[in-house]
Design a protein around this motif. Structure first.
Motif, mmCIF file in Angstrom:
data_model
loop_
_atom_site.group_PDB
_atom_site.id
_atom_site.type_symbol
_atom_site.label_atom_id
_atom_site.label_comp_id
_atom_site.label_asym_id
_atom_site.label_seq_id
_atom_site.Cartn_x
_atom_site.Cartn_y
_atom_site.Cartn_z
ATOM 1 N N ARG A 19 -11.596 -7.492 121.458
ATOM 2 C CA ARG A 19 -11.725 -6.032 121.542
ATOM 3 C C ARG A 19 -10.614 -5.369 120.728
ATOM 4 N N SER A 20 -10.985 -4.656 119.690
ATOM 5 C CA SER A 20 -10.004 -4.061 118.772
ATOM 6 C C SER A 20 -9.434 -2.785 119.369
ATOM 7 N N THR A 21 -8.499 -2.933 120.259
ATOM 8 C CA THR A 21 -7.878 -1.809 120.951
ATOM 9 C C THR A 21 -6.847 -1.124 120.058
ATOM 10 N N GLY A 22 -6.990 0.191 119.894
ATOM 11 C CA GLY A 22 -6.045 0.950 119.093
ATOM 12 C C GLY A 22 -6.299 0.900 117.605
ATOM 13 N N GLY A 23 -7.355 0.196 117.186
ATOM 14 C CA GLY A 23 -7.641 0.085 115.762
ATOM 15 C C GLY A 23 -7.165 -1.252 115.206
ATOM 16 N N PRO A 24 -7.625 -1.614 114.009
ATOM 17 C CA PRO A 24 -7.304 -2.926 113.439
ATOM 18 C C PRO A 24 -5.810 -3.208 113.302
ATOM 19 N N GLY A 25 -5.036 -2.210 112.859
ATOM 20 C CA GLY A 25 -3.609 -2.449 112.668
ATOM 21 C C GLY A 25 -2.887 -2.759 113.963
ATOM 22 N N VAL A 26 -3.182 -1.989 115.000
ATOM 23 C CA VAL A 26 -2.560 -2.201 116.315
ATOM 24 C C VAL A 26 -2.965 -3.559 116.870
ATOM 25 N N MET A 27 -4.246 -3.899 116.736
ATOM 26 C CA MET A 27 -4.724 -5.154 117.312
ATOM 27 C C MET A 27 -4.160 -6.360 116.572
ATOM 28 N N ARG A 28 -4.063 -6.243 115.250
ATOM 29 C CA ARG A 28 -3.493 -7.351 114.489
ATOM 30 C C ARG A 28 -2.047 -7.619 114.913
ATOM 31 N N ALA A 29 -1.253 -6.545 115.046
ATOM 32 C CA ALA A 29 0.133 -6.706 115.469
ATOM 33 C C ALA A 29 0.221 -7.289 116.874
ATOM 34 N N GLN A 30 -0.715 -6.905 117.755
ATOM 35 C CA GLN A 30 -0.721 -7.433 119.119
ATOM 36 C C GLN A 30 -1.022 -8.923 119.134
ATOM 37 N N LEU A 61 -7.086 -15.268 114.366
ATOM 38 C CA LEU A 61 -7.781 -14.079 114.869
ATOM 39 C C LEU A 61 -7.135 -12.808 114.321
ATOM 40 N N ALA A 62 -5.804 -12.809 114.266
ATOM 41 C CA ALA A 62 -5.096 -11.642 113.730
ATOM 42 C C ALA A 62 -5.484 -11.391 112.278
ATOM 43 N N GLY A 63 -5.642 -12.463 111.517
ATOM 44 C CA GLY A 63 -6.006 -12.333 110.115
ATOM 45 C C GLY A 63 -7.422 -11.837 109.888
ATOM 46 N N ARG A 64 -8.261 -11.961 110.916
ATOM 47 C CA ARG A 64 -9.669 -11.584 110.770
ATOM 48 C C ARG A 64 -9.994 -10.226 111.389
ATOM 49 N N VAL A 65 -9.011 -9.574 111.986
ATOM 50 C CA VAL A 65 -9.275 -8.319 112.688
ATOM 51 C C VAL A 65 -9.866 -7.274 111.760
ATOM 52 N N GLU A 66 -9.233 -7.044 110.640
ATOM 53 C CA GLU A 66 -9.693 -5.982 109.747
ATOM 54 C C GLU A 66 -11.003 -6.343 109.063
ATOM 55 N N ALA A 67 -11.265 -7.631 108.891
ATOM 56 C CA ALA A 67 -12.520 -8.036 108.258
ATOM 57 C C ALA A 67 -13.714 -7.686 109.128
ATOM 58 N N GLY A 68 -13.510 -7.747 110.449
ATOM 59 C CA GLY A 68 -14.584 -7.383 111.375
ATOM 60 C C GLY A 68 -15.802 -8.265 111.256
ATOM 61 N N SER A 69 -15.598 -9.522 110.865
ATOM 62 C CA SER A 69 -16.742 -10.400 110.618
ATOM 63 C C SER A 69 -17.521 -10.735 111.880
ATOM 64 N N GLU A 110 -0.525 -11.039 116.699
ATOM 65 C CA GLU A 110 0.621 -11.741 116.120
ATOM 66 C C GLU A 110 1.752 -11.856 117.131
ATOM 67 N N ARG A 111 1.929 -10.818 117.953
ATOM 68 C CA ARG A 111 2.938 -10.868 119.011
ATOM 69 C C ARG A 111 2.594 -11.942 120.035
ATOM 70 N N LEU A 112 1.329 -12.041 120.404
ATOM 71 C CA LEU A 112 0.913 -13.094 121.329
ATOM 72 C C LEU A 112 1.172 -14.477 120.744
ATOM 73 N N ALA A 113 0.942 -14.625 119.449
ATOM 74 C CA ALA A 113 1.193 -15.911 118.797
ATOM 75 C C ALA A 113 2.676 -16.286 118.896
ATOM 76 N N GLU A 114 3.551 -15.310 118.681
ATOM 77 C CA GLU A 114 4.986 -15.559 118.801
ATOM 78 C C GLU A 114 5.356 -15.973 120.221
ATOM 79 N N LEU A 115 4.814 -15.252 121.192
ATOM 80 C CA LEU A 115 5.135 -15.555 122.584
ATOM 81 C C LEU A 115 4.629 -16.923 123.002
ATOM 82 N N SER A 116 3.476 -17.327 122.474
ATOM 83 C CA SER A 116 2.887 -18.618 122.865
ATOM 84 C C SER A 116 3.756 -19.794 122.451
ATOM 85 N N ALA A 117 4.664 -19.565 121.501
ATOM 86 C CA ALA A 117 5.538 -20.640 121.034
ATOM 87 C C ALA A 117 6.766 -20.812 121.918
ATOM 88 N N GLN A 118 7.015 -19.874 122.844
ATOM 89 C CA GLN A 118 8.172 -19.990 123.723
ATOM 90 C C GLN A 118 7.906 -21.025 124.809
#
Length: 299
Positions: A178-189, A279-287, A191-199
């Motif tokens: 679900r693209s909450t806040g638009g593609p830019g906001v969702m992509r950043a979100q 998934l972050a890389g594909r947000v704006e593509a909307g495929s 990417e943040r989850l990806a960072e957290l998953s590495a902890q």
């Protein structure tokens, strides 16, 4: 004393007081009458919603027949240490259930959370927070939004924990799609989850659409487990009214713990960081956008 310690001490105190009342074979109404309190005051103390002053606690312990000096001193120390609770300055924003949730969250040794609607608040970026808050509110007061964002960001101190706290999150695939806040906001979100998953103390898992109907299809829930032996696990369920405390019995809490383990068996666990970044890389593509299927058919 830290807010986390205060939360734990209030939790321990409420448990000890309820246990003492039951051992004395007294009802809440009987105790309230003897203390010249309203019944709601004792109920709120035993629920951990409010603290109890030392001046109130001394006669309460006497009413319960507690005379051991070491025990009295221990409980008085708990009362003194539990006065300052986490997030108390946000009482104008949150109801008692949410304040209790925040208190337990700050004190828990292990947190297990399943989300089927949105990214869990403690994992959200600021931009994602603002997008969800504005979507939920029919009329948005920006000052209240700013304070709510401030409170939610304060919760994220848990993510930098250097102790042995463990956080487990299972996210339904729809939460990530679900693209909450638009593609830019969702992509950043994402990417943040990806960072957290590495902890090492944070475990993120994804429940895929391919899992079909599953044990938690009715909605989100959170389980808190505490290192203190006297503290029972706590269960919160979220519905359309918001977060509610639902763990009225150890049996119910255990059923939800087993439900969480069942979800773990169905969830994607390997290469979650890589999956989130893709998934972050594909947000704006909307495929994978549902509406694109209609566009493709028209072509």
């Amino acid at each position: 004393m830290s807010a986390t310690s205060a939360a734990l001490q209030r939790l321990r105190l409420r448990t000890e007081l309820r246990r003492a009342r039951l051992a004395a074979e007294l009802t809440q109404r009987e105790v309230a009458k003897s203390m010249e309190w309203s019944p709601s005051k004792l109920i709120r103390i035993e629920a951990g919603e409010v603290g109890v002053s030392v001046n109130d606690l001394r006669p309460l312990l006497a009413a319960y027949g507690i005379t051991d000096r070491r025990k009295i001193d221990e409980l008085l120390d708990l009362a003194r240490g539990s006065r300052k609770m986490p997030f108390a300055e946000y009482r104008d924003l949150y109801g008692k259930e949410m304040l209790q949730f925040l208190s337990l969250e700050s004190a828990a040794w292990i947190t297990r959370h399943y989300s089927s609607l949105v990214i869990p608040g403690v994992l959200q970026t600021e931009e994602y927070m603002r997008a969800t808050m504005r979507a939920f509110a029919a009329q948005t007061n920006e000052d209240l939004v700013d304070r709510a964002v401030e409170a939610r960001l304060a919760r994220q101190e848990l993510l930098d924990d250097t102790g042995d706290r463990q956080l487990f999150f299972i996210l339904d695939e729809s939460v990530l799609r679900r693209s909450t806040g638009g593609p830019g906001v969702m992509r950043a979100q994402l990417e943040r989850l990806a960072e957290l998953s590495a902890q090492p103390h944070i475990t993120l898992q994804i429940l895929p659409f391919s899992a079909g109907a599953h044990p938690a299809i009715q909605g989100p829930f959170t389980l808190f487990e505490f290192r203190v032996d006297e503290m029972e696990d706590a269960l919160f369920i979220e519905d359309s009214r918001g977060i509610i405390l639902a763990g009225t019995s150890p049996e119910e809490t255990r059923r939800y713990l087993e439900r969480f383990w069942e979800l773990e068996d169905l969830a994607v666990k390997e290469d979650v960081e890589k999956l989130l970044r893709r998934l972050a890389g594909r947000v704006e593509a909307g495929s994978d956008d549902l509406l694109r299927l209609l566009d493709d058919e028209a072509v």
